[in-house]
Scaffold this active site. Structure first.
Site, mmCIF file in Angstrom:
data_model
loop_
_atom_site.group_PDB
_atom_site.id
_atom_site.type_symbol
_atom_site.label_atom_id
_atom_site.label_comp_id
_atom_site.label_asym_id
_atom_site.label_seq_id
_atom_site.Cartn_x
_atom_site.Cartn_y
_atom_site.Cartn_z
ATOM 1 C CG HIS A 22 46.397 107.251 32.661
ATOM 2 N ND1 HIS A 22 46.257 105.952 33.112
ATOM 3 C CD2 HIS A 22 46.929 107.149 31.418
ATOM 4 C CE1 HIS A 22 46.674 105.116 32.186
ATOM 5 N NE2 HIS A 22 47.098 105.807 31.141
ATOM 6 C CG ASP B 225 42.584 105.404 34.788
ATOM 7 O OD1 ASP B 225 43.365 106.314 34.435
ATOM 8 O OD2 ASP B 225 41.826 104.812 33.997
ATOM 9 C CG ASP C 95 48.922 102.326 30.099
ATOM 10 O OD1 ASP C 95 48.848 103.564 30.075
ATOM 11 O OD2 ASP C 95 48.052 101.576 29.616
ATOM 12 C CD GLU D 90 44.089 106.630 28.806
ATOM 13 O OE1 GLU D 90 44.147 106.661 27.563
ATOM 14 O OE2 GLU D 90 44.299 105.588 29.468
ATOM 15 C CD GLU D 91 44.438 102.392 30.610
ATOM 16 O OE1 GLU D 91 43.850 102.157 29.531
ATOM 17 O OE2 GLU D 91 45.671 102.378 30.717
ATOM 18 C CG HIS E 25 45.897 97.952 27.882
ATOM 19 N ND1 HIS E 25 44.927 98.489 27.048
ATOM 20 C CD2 HIS E 25 46.439 99.020 28.531
ATOM 21 C CE1 HIS E 25 44.897 99.804 27.199
ATOM 22 N NE2 HIS E 25 45.818 100.139 28.083
#
Length: 451
Positions: free
Chosen positions: A90, A92, A123, A156-157, A423
């Site tokens: 992903h 995003d 990520d 996704e996030e 994150h």
């Protein structure tokens, strides 16, 4: 890394990989368009589409998914009769949080202490680059021996389910014999790992009301029921004295039989303050991969600054429950709702609303794809054997793909090892891991084609 043509090609491509990851990280592709411009996500999607076309992919398309974002799709034909492998990542990313708290700007890929820092570097924009490196290495070594489909998700996030709904509406698009989800990570740097389980998740909003309006705490406090205090007691009922999650009727005693997670290593990975105890019982792996875990994500109540001497009439909280494999997320949601309602004190009015939900996932690690991956990792990581780890987080798409394509073998690998700090502030990727996992994926595709 032992010398072989694939590894040598990937090593030679690393400067290009860094340049491309720099370009991709520069897009502020947070799929919350109230905070970040939609144009940034669309530009990132366009970059990936162009990269796929440059590698000879056909049918490259920007898919408009039901949640208002775009996923990027492409198909690279292989030899006639070859197996088909779907590669997922992903583009995003999570918001950067406090940009001022970053050591270097979050959307500028920066090398420091042997790592590349930037939001999405691990990520999961690094996963996009990993797929490209693996395919380029195979092409240089004689060709890609399987049919390849690539899907790069755009939300996704956010957990808004756009790609899941799109896949359900177009089930033929992502059909594959094997699926590599490039959105997890090694247990630690240098230890090749596949993620064999994912916890599911349920998210509920709890609202407690006791009064028609706030009251003066001096005049009414002591007899008037305080909604905030009631909410605190309700939330406290979700934990035992040792911090273990306790939801009435929900089993919390499963054990993890894969790789061990040393407590001191976990303390370091989680950056637990000196003198602060870990919570829960059982091994660390039991607690974070095999058992339910509740987290209070936020509470609506008066802030300390500006608070008045009042008994609160209402309060609410957002509560997340991670659901281990073997437990149905729907049933867990029902138990959580019933528990919160039963443990709200003083007859306070309570409303529990479901906000989100995703089922847990368990892979079949006995399949030919896992043997092909183990052989690939043994070459890319000399002297190390492939390990099986869980992941406490959720990837709802895994369950969607497993339901749509029950015969497909699903593997999870990626760049999000503990040092990556995904994150969080100062997210980073290890270029050595990017190199080794790109070699791993290329060798996997070759091994799987021959299996």
């Amino acid at each position: 890394m032992s010398s072989n043509p694939v590894a040598e090609t990937v090593a030679s491509l690393m400067p290009r990989a860094r340049a491309e990851l720099t370009e991709l990280v520069a897009f502020r592709s947070v799929a919350d368009f109230e905070q970040f411009p939609r144009s940034e996500s669309e530009a990132a999607a366009g970059w990936i589409a162009d990269a796929l076309r440059a590698e000879g992919f056909e049918d490259v398309a920007l898919l408009d998914t039901p949640d208002g974002t775009q996923s990027v799709y492409g198909h690279l034909p292989g030899p006639e009769g070859a197996k088909t492998v779907l590669l997922y990542a992903h583009y995003d990313v999570q918001p950067p949080l406090d940009e001022a708290g970053w050591t270097t700007p979050p959307f500028e890929l920066t090398e420091r202490d042997g790592r590349w820092y930037g939001r999405g570097s691990a990520d999961c924009k690094g996963g996009v680059i990993m797929h490209l490196l693996a395919l380029r290495a195979l092409k240089a070594a004689g060709g890609v021996p399987v049919n390849v489909k690539v899907i790069a998700e755009g939300s996704e996030e956010q957990g808004t389910g756009g790609l899941e709904r799109y896949a359900e509406q177009h089930p033929e698009l992502l059909t594959a014999d094997s699926i590599v989800i490039g959105d997890s990570g090694n247990f630690r740097v240098g230890l090749p790992t596949v993620t064999s389980t994912l916890r599911g998740m349920t998210l509920v909003r709890v609202t407690v009301d006791t009064l028609e309006g706030n009251l003066h705490s001096g005049q009414f406090g002591g007899a008037a029921p305080d909604a905030l205090a009631a909410l605190i007691r309700t939330l406290d009922s979700l934990r035992a004295e040792d911090g273990s999650t306790t939801v009435d009727g929900l089993a919390a005693d499963d054990r993890w039989d894969g790789v061990r997670y040393d407590e001191e290593q976990f303390r370091a990975d989680a950056r637990v303050l000196d003198g602060v105890e870990l919570i829960g019982s059982g091994t660390v792996a039991d607690r974070v991969w095999a058992r339910p875990a509740v987290t209070v994500l936020g509470i609506d109540c008066p802030p300390v600054v500006g608070a008045t001497p009042s008994v609160q009439a209402g309060a609410r909280a957002l509560v997340s429950l991670r659901v281990p494999p073997g437990t149905d997320a729907v049933k867990a949601t029902e138990l959580l709702q019933a528990h919160l309602e039963a443990h709200t004190p003083w007859g306070a009015r309570v409303l529990v609303e479901q906000v989100g939900q995703g089922q847990p996932f368990r892979a079949d690690t006995t399949s030919p794809a896992y043997r092909a991956m183990a052989d690939a990792m043994a070459v890319a990581y000399p002297g190390e054997e492939m390990q099986y780890a869980g992941q406490g987080g959720s990837i709802p798409l895994c369950n969607t793909l497993a339901a749509l394509y029950p015969e497909a073998e699903i593997l999870l690998i990626g760049l999000s090892e503990p040092e990556a700090r995904i994150h969080a502030v100062d997210e980073s990727v290890s270029p050595e891991e990017l190199e080794r996992l790109s070699v791993t994926e290329a060798l996997f595709l070759r091994n799987y084609a021959a299996s």
